[in-house]
Design a protein around this motif. Structure first.
Motif, PDB file in Angstrom:
ATOM      1  N   SER A  49       0.829  -1.204   0.000  1.00 48.18           N
ATOM      2  CA  SER A  49       0.000   0.000   0.000  1.00 48.18           C
ATOM      3  C   SER A  49       0.865   1.255   0.000  1.00 48.18           C
ATOM      4  N   LEU A  50       1.778   1.331   0.950  1.00 42.71           N
ATOM      5  CA  LEU A  50       2.481   2.578   1.237  1.00 42.71           C
ATOM      6  C   LEU A  50       3.503   2.972   0.178  1.00 42.71           C
ATOM      7  N   ILE A  51       3.947   2.019  -0.654  1.00 38.68           N
ATOM      8  CA  ILE A  51       4.913   2.366  -1.709  1.00 38.68           C
ATOM      9  C   ILE A  51       4.297   3.232  -2.801  1.00 38.68           C
ATOM     10  N   TRP A  52       2.962   3.401  -2.785  1.00 39.15           N
ATOM     11  CA  TRP A  52       2.318   4.223  -3.816  1.00 39.15           C
ATOM     12  C   TRP A  52       2.160   5.669  -3.375  1.00 39.15           C
ATOM     13  N   LEU A  53       2.673   5.973  -2.195  1.00 34.77           N
ATOM     14  CA  LEU A  53       2.592   7.350  -1.698  1.00 34.77           C
ATOM     15  C   LEU A  53       3.902   8.087  -1.996  1.00 34.77           C
ATOM     16  N   GLN A  54       4.162   9.177  -1.322  1.00 33.70           N
ATOM     17  CA  GLN A  54       5.243  10.069  -1.733  1.00 33.70           C
ATOM     18  C   GLN A  54       6.579   9.848  -1.025  1.00 33.70           C
ATOM     19  N   GLY A  55       6.787   8.680  -0.446  1.00 33.65           N
ATOM     20  CA  GLY A  55       8.056   8.429   0.217  1.00 33.65           C
ATOM     21  C   GLY A  55       8.045   8.907   1.652  1.00 33.65           C
ATOM     22  N   ARG A  71       8.011   9.159   5.478  1.00 32.27           N
ATOM     23  CA  ARG A  71       7.583   8.233   6.527  1.00 32.27           C
ATOM     24  C   ARG A  71       6.815   7.036   5.971  1.00 32.27           C
ATOM     25  N   ASP A  72       6.059   7.278   4.893  1.00 32.10           N
ATOM     26  CA  ASP A  72       5.330   6.162   4.280  1.00 32.10           C
ATOM     27  C   ASP A  72       6.309   5.124   3.737  1.00 32.10           C
ATOM     28  N   ALA A  73       7.386   5.589   3.090  1.00 25.94           N
ATOM     29  CA  ALA A  73       8.392   4.669   2.560  1.00 25.94           C
ATOM     30  C   ALA A  73       9.119   3.956   3.694  1.00 25.94           C
ATOM     31  N   GLU A  74       9.387   4.659   4.772  1.00 24.64           N
ATOM     32  CA  GLU A  74      10.045   4.031   5.928  1.00 24.64           C
ATOM     33  C   GLU A  74       9.175   2.924   6.511  1.00 24.64           C
ATOM     34  N   ARG A  75       7.876   3.200   6.646  1.00 24.55           N
ATOM     35  CA  ARG A  75       6.982   2.163   7.172  1.00 24.55           C
ATOM     36  C   ARG A  75       6.862   1.012   6.173  1.00 24.55           C
ATOM     37  N   ALA A  76       6.801   1.328   4.880  1.00 28.32           N
ATOM     38  CA  ALA A  76       6.717   0.279   3.858  1.00 28.32           C
ATOM     39  C   ALA A  76       7.921  -0.648   3.947  1.00 28.32           C
ATOM     40  N   ALA A  77       9.112  -0.082   4.121  1.00 31.67           N
ATOM     41  CA  ALA A  77      10.322  -0.906   4.223  1.00 31.67           C
ATOM     42  C   ALA A  77      10.272  -1.798   5.460  1.00 31.67           C
ATOM     43  N   ARG A  78       9.800  -1.248   6.579  1.00 31.43           N
ATOM     44  CA  ARG A  78       9.687  -2.059   7.808  1.00 31.43           C
ATOM     45  C   ARG A  78       8.687  -3.186   7.619  1.00 31.43           C
ATOM     46  N   GLU A  79       7.544  -2.875   7.010  1.00 27.51           N
ATOM     47  CA  GLU A  79       6.492  -3.881   6.837  1.00 27.51           C
ATOM     48  C   GLU A  79       6.953  -4.985   5.877  1.00 27.51           C
ATOM     49  N   ALA A  80       7.621  -4.618   4.787  1.00 32.75           N
ATOM     50  CA  ALA A  80       8.103  -5.619   3.836  1.00 32.75           C
ATOM     51  C   ALA A  80       9.153  -6.515   4.479  1.00 32.75           C
ATOM     52  N   THR A  81      10.058  -5.913   5.231  1.00 29.48           N
ATOM     53  CA  THR A  81      11.102  -6.687   5.918  1.00 29.48           C
ATOM     54  C   THR A  81      10.475  -7.667   6.911  1.00 29.48           C
ATOM     55  N   ALA A  82       9.453  -7.206   7.635  1.00 30.96           N
ATOM     56  CA  ALA A  82       8.777  -8.074   8.605  1.00 30.96           C
ATOM     57  C   ALA A  82       8.070  -9.231   7.904  1.00 30.96           C
ATOM     58  N   ALA A  83       7.424  -8.945   6.775  1.00 27.75           N
ATOM     59  CA  ALA A  83       6.728  -9.994   6.024  1.00 27.75           C
ATOM     60  C   ALA A  83       7.696 -11.073   5.561  1.00 27.75           C
ATOM     61  N   ILE A  84       8.816 -10.661   4.991  1.00 25.07           N
ATOM     62  CA  ILE A  84       9.809 -11.611   4.486  1.00 25.07           C
ATOM     63  C   ILE A  84      10.339 -12.475   5.628  1.00 25.07           C
ATOM     64  N   ALA A  85      10.655 -11.842   6.745  1.00 26.15           N
ATOM     65  CA  ALA A  85      11.193 -12.581   7.899  1.00 26.15           C
ATOM     66  C   ALA A  85      10.186 -13.598   8.433  1.00 26.15           C
ATOM     67  N   LEU A  86       8.916 -13.200   8.519  1.00 22.77           N
ATOM     68  CA  LEU A  86       7.885 -14.113   9.022  1.00 22.77           C
ATOM     69  C   LEU A  86       7.703 -15.299   8.089  1.00 22.77           C
TER      70      LEU A  86
END
Length: 395
Positions: free
Chosen positions: A285-291, A293-308
């Motif tokens: 979701s967040l990668i479609w916004l303007q970078g 804090r949204d990009a920072e949260r997107a990176a955290r969420e993607a990293t968490a998904a991969i790890a899980l």
């Protein structure tokens, strides 16, 4: 033989494709055996390589084997259908069918879409025949509709992953009708989320939002992951419509819905919505916004998904989604001007064989390539090499 002769000649796939009047992608698939080579192409290749008719003769042998195999397949399919009919006439229970549905829903997460489509089609034909012929106990009718609905949902996912959203929506409509006949609110909520997914694939975010919000009528408080999935779908719609605050609120609402769950999903796999999947949806979701804090949260969420996914049970690991999460992580890092980190994140995706490159992967990787091709990265060697690798993947 085609590949061996080409390599011996020193020609590239593109050169052979040009001489035989076919596109390079098709020629590659002929060589790899993903598609049978048309005879006229084989004749031209025979002449191009001065093979003296060896290619043509090999093609005729292969063709005869294909016809024989097809005949045997038809016989097996007909015999199996007759056995199903006899079983239905005996009014046996539907446990075997339900086991097939459950196994397919789980297997889908780690399998290419085409074989899953074939399996779901065969199983759904069985369910439909039982419904039409009424060769079942009255008490089983609702369960048959649920089975047919879930199989229609699997077909919808498979066709969407193969890049056919129109056909996917037709299967989703069938799943919706089955859910209504069965009175299964959980399946109805899942179908609403799937229809929204199809609309998002087509870029129709307003329509996708309508599907999601229409699906809330089917979710029960604390019953399964239906509400969590719908709220994540709503976040994807809102992010693509440019509303950062509402998208983040929807993602927070999804987490609150998960914390209220008191009753597990009746079926997992494709019909579940694991915490990893939730993290994945947030990133997508967040990668479609303007970078920022949204990009920072997107990176955290993607990293968490991969790890899980990598640490969790095999039955909950969705390989296609895990690969997409790698692309979303790379996208978020580009938005944060971390080109080296982006190249590292997408590396596992760049060696995928053709049959595992689902439509979503190609679409999202292409967007990443466009971002890395922007003028500000014109002198960045890592950006250029990553773009070349992505373009080679698509080819």
């Amino acid at each position: 033989m085609l590949r061996r002769l080409r390599l011996k000649s020193g020609m590239t796939v593109a050169q052979v494709a040009q001489h035989t009047d076919v596109d390079p992608t098709s020629m590659h698939r002929f060589e790899e055996g993903h598609r049978p080579s048309p005879y006229d192409i084989v004749e031209k290749a025979d002449e191009l390589f001065s093979a003296g008719g060896r290619l043509s003769e090999a093609w005729r042998r292969d063709d005869a084997e294909r016809h024989a195999a097809a005949g045997a397949h038809r016989t097996k399919a007909t015999a199996l259908a007759m056995s199903h009919d006899l079983s239905a006439l005996s009014e046996l229970d539907i446990a075997a069918l339900q086991e097939g549905v459950d196994a397919t829903a789980v297997d889908y997460l780690a399998s290419p879409p085409a074989p899953m489509m074939n399996r779901a089609h065969v199983l759904r034909a069985d369910a439909l025949e039982r419904i039409r012929s009424r060769h079942h106990r009255p008490a089983d009718r609702s369960d048959l509709y649920v089975a047919a609905g879930r199989l229609s949902g699997i077909l919808a996912y498979a066709l969407l992953d193969m890049g056919h959203p129109g056909e996917a929506l037709a299967h989703a409509d069938a799943a919706d009708r089955c859910a209504q006949h069965a009175g299964d609110s959980g399946l109805a909520a899942w179908v609403a989320g799937t229809k929204s997914l199809i609309a998002r694939f087509q870029g129709n975010y307003s329509t996708a939002l309508e599907y999601v919000r229409g699906g809330y009528q089917w979710v029960g408080s604390g019953h399964g992951t239906g509400e969590t999935r719908l709220r994540c779908g709503e976040a994807q719609c809102l992010a693509n419509l440019g509303d950062s605050r509402a998208a983040n609120d929807a993602l927070d609402g999804a987490q609150e819905a998960r914390e209220r769950i008191r009753q597990e999903d009746s079926l997992g796999g494709l019909f579940g919505f694991s915490p990893a999947k939730q993290n994945y949806y947030a990133a997508s979701s967040l990668i479609w916004l303007q970078g920022g804090r949204d990009a920072e949260r997107a990176a955290r969420e993607a990293t968490a998904a991969i790890a899980l996914w990598q640490a969790g049970p095999v039955t909950e690991r969705s390989l296609d989604d895990e690969r997409l999460a790698q692309i979303y992580l790379a996208t978020a890092r580009v938005q944060l001007d971390d080109v080296e980190g982006a190249a590292e994140a997408i590396q596992p995706v760049l060696t995928l064989p053709v049959q595992e490159q689902i439509s979503w992967i190609v679409k999202r990787a292409d967007r990443l390539a466009q971002m890395l091709s922007e003028p500000r990265y014109a002198r960045n060697r890592t950006a250029a090499e990553t773009v070349d690798s992505i373009n080679a993947l698509a080819t």
